[in-house]
Design an enzyme around this catalytic site. Structure first.
Site, PDB file in Angstrom:
ATOM      1  N   ASP A   1     -18.130  15.249  16.822  1.00 39.19           N
ATOM      2  CA  ASP A   1     -17.088  15.894  16.034  1.00 39.19           C
ATOM      3  C   ASP A   1     -17.052  17.375  16.407  1.00 39.19           C
ATOM      4  OD1 ASP A   1     -15.523  15.109  13.204  1.00 39.19           O
ATOM      5  OD2 ASP A   1     -15.913  17.253  13.419  1.00 39.19           O
TER       6      ASP A   1
ATOM      7  N   SER B   1      -3.739   1.645  18.037  1.00 38.67           N
ATOM      8  CA  SER B   1      -3.733   1.175  16.649  1.00 38.67           C
ATOM      9  C   SER B   1      -2.867   2.090  15.787  1.00 38.67           C
ATOM     10  CB  SER B   1      -5.155   1.159  16.092  1.00 38.67           C
ATOM     11  OG  SER B   1      -5.146   0.894  14.707  1.00 38.67           O
TER      12      SER B   1
ATOM     13  N   ARG C   1     -10.663  -1.332   6.891  1.00 38.92           N
ATOM     14  CA  ARG C   1      -9.878  -2.087   7.870  1.00 38.92           C
ATOM     15  C   ARG C   1      -9.675  -1.297   9.153  1.00 38.92           C
ATOM     16  NH1 ARG C   1      -5.125   1.038   8.891  1.00 38.92           N
ATOM     17  NH2 ARG C   1      -3.488   0.648   7.345  1.00 38.92           N
TER      18      ARG C   1
ATOM     19  N   LYS D   1       0.848  -1.197   0.000  1.00 38.65           N
ATOM     20  CA  LYS D   1       0.000   0.000   0.000  1.00 38.65           C
ATOM     21  C   LYS D   1       0.880   1.241   0.000  1.00 38.65           C
ATOM     22  CE  LYS D   1      -2.627   1.334   3.607  1.00 38.65           C
ATOM     23  NZ  LYS D   1      -3.819   1.447   4.494  1.00 38.65           N
TER      24      LYS D   1
ATOM     25  N   GLY E   1      -6.160   7.457  16.052  1.00 36.77           N
ATOM     26  CA  GLY E   1      -5.674   8.633  15.346  1.00 36.77           C
ATOM     27  C   GLY E   1      -4.176   8.835  15.345  1.00 36.77           C
ATOM     28  N   ALA E   2      -3.489   8.348  16.382  1.00 38.50           N
ATOM     29  CA  ALA E   2      -2.040   8.596  16.487  1.00 38.50           C
ATOM     30  C   ALA E   2      -1.286   7.502  15.757  1.00 38.50           C
ATOM     31  CB  ALA E   2      -1.618   8.670  17.945  1.00 38.50           C
ATOM     32  N   ASP E   3      -1.240   7.622  14.433  1.00 39.12           N
ATOM     33  CA  ASP E   3      -0.630   6.574  13.615  1.00 39.12           C
ATOM     34  C   ASP E   3       0.658   7.036  12.945  1.00 39.12           C
ATOM     35  OD1 ASP E   3      -1.780   8.427  11.982  1.00 39.12           O
ATOM     36  OD2 ASP E   3      -2.717   7.003  10.627  1.00 39.12           O
TER      37      ASP E   3
END
Length: 311
Positions: A155, A283, A108, A65, A211-213
């Site tokens: 949001d 994640s 995913r 990817k 979110g913290a990827d």
């Protein structure tokens, strides 16, 4: 001939419920050593964003990817995430298919968030909230609904939350405080500001931190993470590019304090220890998850009449 899956083709081929099961099997295959995943490569283009190259090998196929994360793009009328997933035959090296990466990523990511919540949350958990009503936030909400659970959205842009809720058949949380008190909490923010400072989570909650990827991002404070039983998708990746980076750098966490979700799913490690325990899932997004989704989509290529391209 190479199959070319648009975003709508991917959505037609793999339902949110099917995505959860595909991602579950990917975690198990990786845990058992049947699938492999070299480290994710970041190509920084800061402050605008970054590019990521994510390879994986499994089930007789290899995937790569090439995807972006440019958080400021929506202000320009552009998507945050763009890119492609390439799928090749692992026996011959021949390219088999190309997929829209944004749709694969959303499927995913939503699946992983909900799978972690189902695995680590209290069995009697009642409320579920997704904070962040962007593409991936809507995917997580859609996945909760597909699994038969009501969900609310919150949001900063209330109109966006209301539009997403109306589209999906979800509800809107009345306030951020109400959202953060959910039994099952999923955070899908850009990760530029800490959403969960010390003392925010209450006993018995589960939070899937999505979110913290990447470098410099955080949704939860180190002190608050220290109050939780912590799980992650992959230790090597999460300890370098996830929420755990900050805790590891501060000396607050080591490998012994973190359990990989795959080990829990395989029955090789314990999950939640008690009803009062706070559980947190860090994640960072795994290439094996992408591989699982594209393999599931490829199975329906003929049925859906997905077009082919002769390079």
């Amino acid at each position: 001939m190479i199959r070319v899956f648009s975003g709508s083709d991917v959505e037609a081929a793999v339902s949110p419920g099917e995505a959860v099961e595909a991602v579950r099997e990917a975690f198990l295959a990786y845990q058992q050593g049947d699938w492999s995943m070299p480290p994710k490569v970041y190509v920084p283009a800061y402050p605008a964003g970054d590019f990521r190259a994510m390879p994986a090998l499994g089930a007789g196929h290899a995937a790569l990817k090439w995807v972006t994360s440019f958080p400021g793009n929506p202000e320009r009328g552009l998507p945050t995430v763009t890119g492609i997933v390439l799928l090749s035959d692992a026996a011959t090296g021949q390219l088999e298919a190309i997929f829209d990466a944004a749709t694969v990523t959303a499927l995913r990511t939503g699946a992983a968030a909900v799978l972690a919540a189902e695995t680590l949350g209290r069995p009697e958990a009642e409320t579920a909230v997704v904070v962040g009503a962007g593409v991936n936030g809507r995917a997580a909400a859609r996945t909760f609904l597909a699994r038969g659970r009501d969900v609310a959205l919150w949001d900063l842009d209330r109109e966006r939350a209301e539009a997403a809720a109306s589209e999906l058949g979800a509800s809107v949380a009345g306030s951020l405080g109400e959202a953060l008190a959910a039994d099952l909490l999923v955070t899908m923010t850009p990760g530029h500001e800490v959403l969960l400072p010390e003392g925010t989570l209450r006993p018995g909650q589960h939070v899937s931190l999505m979110g913290a990827d990447g470098p410099g991002k955080a949704e939860i404070g180190v002190e608050e993470l220290g109050r939780a039983r912590v799980f992650c998708d992959d230790w090597e990746q999460a300890s370098h590019n996830g929420e755990l980076v900050h805790a590891v750098e501060a000396g607050a966490f080591g490998r012994e304090r973190v359990t990989e979700l795959g080990a829990v799913l395989a029955g090789e490690a314990d999950g939640r220890g008690s009803d009062d325990e706070i559980t947190a899932f860090d994640s960072t997004g795994l290439a094996i998850q992408d591989l699982a989704i594209v393999l599931a989509a490829l199975e329906r290529a003929d049925e859906l009449g997905v077009p082919s391209l002769d390079l």
